[in-house]
Design a protein around this motif. Structure first.
Motif, short mmCIF file in Angstrom:
data_model
loop_
_atom_site.label_atom_id
_atom_site.label_comp_id
_atom_site.label_asym_id
_atom_site.label_seq_id
_atom_site.Cartn_x
_atom_site.Cartn_y
_atom_site.Cartn_z
N ASP A 1 0.81 -1.21 0.00
CA ASP A 1 0.00 0.00 0.00
C ASP A 1 0.85 1.26 0.00
N GLU A 2 2.07 1.15 0.48
CA GLU A 2 2.93 2.33 0.59
C GLU A 2 3.73 2.62 -0.68
N VAL A 3 4.13 1.59 -1.43
CA VAL A 3 5.08 1.83 -2.52
C VAL A 3 4.63 1.33 -3.90
N LEU A 4 3.59 0.50 -3.97
CA LEU A 4 3.18 -0.01 -5.28
C LEU A 4 1.90 0.69 -5.76
N VAL A 5 1.81 0.88 -7.07
CA VAL A 5 0.61 1.44 -7.65
C VAL A 5 -0.56 0.49 -7.35
N PRO A 6 -1.68 1.01 -6.86
CA PRO A 6 -2.75 0.14 -6.36
C PRO A 6 -3.64 -0.46 -7.45
N THR A 7 -3.02 -1.18 -8.41
CA THR A 7 -3.80 -1.83 -9.45
C THR A 7 -4.35 -3.18 -8.98
N TYR A 8 -3.89 -3.66 -7.83
CA TYR A 8 -4.38 -4.92 -7.27
C TYR A 8 -4.77 -4.71 -5.81
N ALA A 9 -5.52 -5.67 -5.29
CA ALA A 9 -5.86 -5.69 -3.87
C ALA A 9 -5.47 -7.07 -3.35
N PRO A 10 -4.16 -7.31 -3.16
CA PRO A 10 -3.70 -8.65 -2.79
C PRO A 10 -4.16 -9.07 -1.41
N ALA A 11 -4.08 -10.37 -1.18
CA ALA A 11 -4.48 -10.93 0.11
C ALA A 11 -3.63 -10.36 1.23
N ALA A 12 -4.11 -10.52 2.44
CA ALA A 12 -3.39 -10.02 3.61
C ALA A 12 -2.10 -10.80 3.85
N MET A 13 -2.13 -12.09 3.56
CA MET A 13 -0.93 -12.90 3.76
C MET A 13 0.02 -12.73 2.58
N VAL A 14 1.33 -12.85 2.86
CA VAL A 14 2.36 -12.71 1.83
C VAL A 14 3.09 -14.04 1.67
N PRO A 15 2.90 -14.74 0.55
CA PRO A 15 3.61 -16.00 0.33
C PRO A 15 5.12 -15.75 0.22
N VAL A 16 5.90 -16.65 0.81
CA VAL A 16 7.36 -16.50 0.76
C VAL A 16 8.07 -17.74 0.22
N ARG A 17 7.37 -18.89 0.21
CA ARG A 17 8.00 -20.13 -0.22
C ARG A 17 6.93 -21.07 -0.74
N ALA A 18 7.30 -21.90 -1.72
CA ALA A 18 6.32 -22.84 -2.27
C ALA A 18 7.01 -24.05 -2.87
N ALA A 19 6.28 -25.15 -2.90
CA ALA A 19 6.76 -26.38 -3.53
C ALA A 19 5.54 -27.20 -3.94
N GLY A 20 5.48 -27.58 -5.20
CA GLY A 20 4.32 -28.33 -5.67
C GLY A 20 3.06 -27.49 -5.57
N LEU A 21 2.08 -27.96 -4.80
CA LEU A 21 0.85 -27.20 -4.56
C LEU A 21 0.81 -26.60 -3.16
N ASP A 22 1.94 -26.65 -2.45
CA ASP A 22 2.01 -26.09 -1.10
C ASP A 22 2.66 -24.71 -1.13
N VAL A 23 2.07 -23.80 -0.37
CA VAL A 23 2.57 -22.43 -0.26
C VAL A 23 2.65 -22.07 1.22
N TRP A 24 3.73 -21.37 1.62
CA TRP A 24 3.86 -20.93 3.00
C TRP A 24 3.98 -19.41 3.04
N ASP A 25 3.32 -18.80 4.03
CA ASP A 25 3.37 -17.33 4.15
C ASP A 25 4.44 -16.90 5.14
N GLN A 26 4.51 -15.59 5.40
CA GLN A 26 5.54 -15.04 6.27
C GLN A 26 5.46 -15.57 7.69
N GLU A 27 4.27 -16.02 8.08
CA GLU A 27 4.09 -16.54 9.43
C GLU A 27 4.35 -18.05 9.51
N GLY A 28 4.68 -18.65 8.37
CA GLY A 28 4.94 -20.08 8.35
C GLY A 28 3.70 -20.93 8.15
N LYS A 29 2.54 -20.30 7.90
CA LYS A 29 1.31 -21.05 7.69
C LYS A 29 1.30 -21.67 6.29
N ARG A 30 0.85 -22.92 6.20
CA ARG A 30 0.78 -23.62 4.92
C ARG A 30 -0.59 -23.47 4.28
#
Length: 413
Positions: free
Chosen positions: A20-49
């Motif tokens: 919200d601070e630095v990117l042009v607001p053309t999207y409204a992304p989810a609250a969680m931020v994915p940081v790692r993925a493998a196959g169909l699994d994705v993990w966010d900054q909090e480590g949630k799968r």
């Protein structure tokens, strides 16, 4: 040196608020931020799968960080990155051979996205029509609720006015007709039409399969009027529907086909495929792109094609599709007040919201996300499922369980 730069910028902590601070607001992304993925699994900054049934909007069809693609790309990264279009390269030549051998096409043009592929297709169609028939043959016909990209040209060709508001004046000589309406097509496609562009299955417009009779009628009308038939398979192509391209199971062959999304499994690439007769009208200097067909993208694309375009692989897509459709039929049967009948092809599936919950597809997918399942929408009234083509029976069962759990929470909210 720029005083605003921090020497630790590459490791600086960032959050969803940073968007919200630095990117042009053309999207409204989810609250969680994915940081790692493998196959169909994705993990966010909090480590949630999360179980990813989006594939990055039908892109990562071989899953996140697919080992075969990682290995191929790593080798190419250490060999040759970029040359510029004054030179060709071995990976793009191999990819061009693979795609022309696997389709009706004789020629390929590579770019960086689906929008660029459609832009190239429409430019080529007009150039072909102008050269062969004269400048009067310039109109382009597309369908209402279609989506063909976000450049000014392609977004104007797309049949969703909400995406063109505020960008006027728009390109001229464009007409929009109802999807799957043969009579409307006959009335609109006259001798002044240069091209007809259509999605064999509308994705963003609600996951609506094209009627084979409708697509055959378009082919016949284009043959009669000399118009070029363009199939936009940016979302439906590269195995998504259970055949390499959807046109192959609908038994209707276009003059030009566009591809992107799954072709690069997340690495940016687009392709326009066409015949010798039409392709020759893009002569030297008439169209181009700086990055299109670079060795990195072409290497990934070639490995994607070789993996997906196999009978056993495509048969498994259809098998997985049948399992998901069966689950969705039971889900809609148990909750008819919430969902309608699922529709789609292969692993591009739309689940409409019932009348009482129209306009709330996003609310439902947000509920699923809280429980650990990532889904898409196709407009406000349709939940869209587009899992990786390598989805397992266990993952299909997990998605079903989470969707059911989400319905209870969604109703109670």
């Amino acid at each position: 040196m720029n005083a605003k730069l921090d020497s630790g910028v590459t490791t600086r902590p960032v959050t969803r608020q940073t968007f919200d601070e630095v990117l042009v607001p053309t999207y409204a992304p989810a609250a969680m931020v994915p940081v790692r993925a493998a196959g169909l699994d994705v993990w966010d900054q909090e480590g949630k799968r999360y179980l990813d049934f989006t594939s990055g909007i039908a892109v990562s069809s071989l899953g996140h960080c697919n080992p075969v693609l990682v290995d191929a790309l790593t080798k190419q990264v250490n060999t040759l990155w970029h040359l510029g279009n004054g030179y060709t390269n071995e990976p793009v030549l191999r990819l061009g051979l693979a795609l022309t051998e696997a389709t009706f096409a004789d020629r390929a043009f590579f770019c960086n996205s689906g929008a660029e592929a459609n832009e190239a297709a429409l430019k080529l169609a007009r150039k072909y029509a102008h050269t062969k028939f004269g400048p009067h043959k310039s109109r382009i016909v597309s369908c209402l609720s279609s989506f063909h990209g976000r450049t000014l040209f392609t977004v104007s060709v797309g049949g969703q006015p909400k995406y063109t508001e505020g960008f006027e004046p728009l390109p001229q000589e464009l007409s929009h007709i109802p999807y799957n309406d043969i009579e409307a097509a006959r009335a609109a496609i006259t001798d002044d039409v240069a091209a007809v562009i259509v999605e064999p299955i509308q994705g963003e417009g609600g996951v609506i399969p094209g009627n084979p009779d409708y697509l055959k009628a378009l082919r016949e009308i284009c043959d009669q009027t000399g118009a070029v038939l363009v199939f936009d398979e940016v979302q439906s192509g590269v195995g998504r529907t259970g055949s390499f391209f959807a046109y192959q199971q609908m038994n209707v062959t276009p003059d030009i086909l566009t591809s992107a999304k799954a072709l690069g499994n997340g690495y940016p690439i687009g392709a326009m495929l066409t015949t010798d007769e039409i392709g020759q009208h893009f002569n030297v200097g008439s169209h181009g792109t700086t990055y299109g067909g670079n060795p990195l993208a072409a290497t990934v694309g070639l490995n994607v094609v070789e993996t997906i375009n196999q009978p056993a692989f495509l048969a498994r897509v259809k098998e997985a599709s049948a399992k998901i459709f069966a689950n969705l039929e039971k889900l809609a049967g148990d909750y008819p007040e919430v969902f309608g009948k699922a529709r789609g092809m292969g692993l591009l599936i739309g689940l409409p919201m019932a009348e009482a919950y129209k306009g709330r597809s996003k609310d439902y997918t947000k509920t699923c996300e809280k429980l650990g399942l990532m889904l898409l929408i196709a407009g406000p009234d349709v939940v869209r499922l587009a899992p990786a083509l390598i989805v397992s029976d266990e993952q299909i069962a997990e998605a079903d369980r989470l969707m059911r759990e989400a319905v209870e929470a969604f109703i109670a909210a």
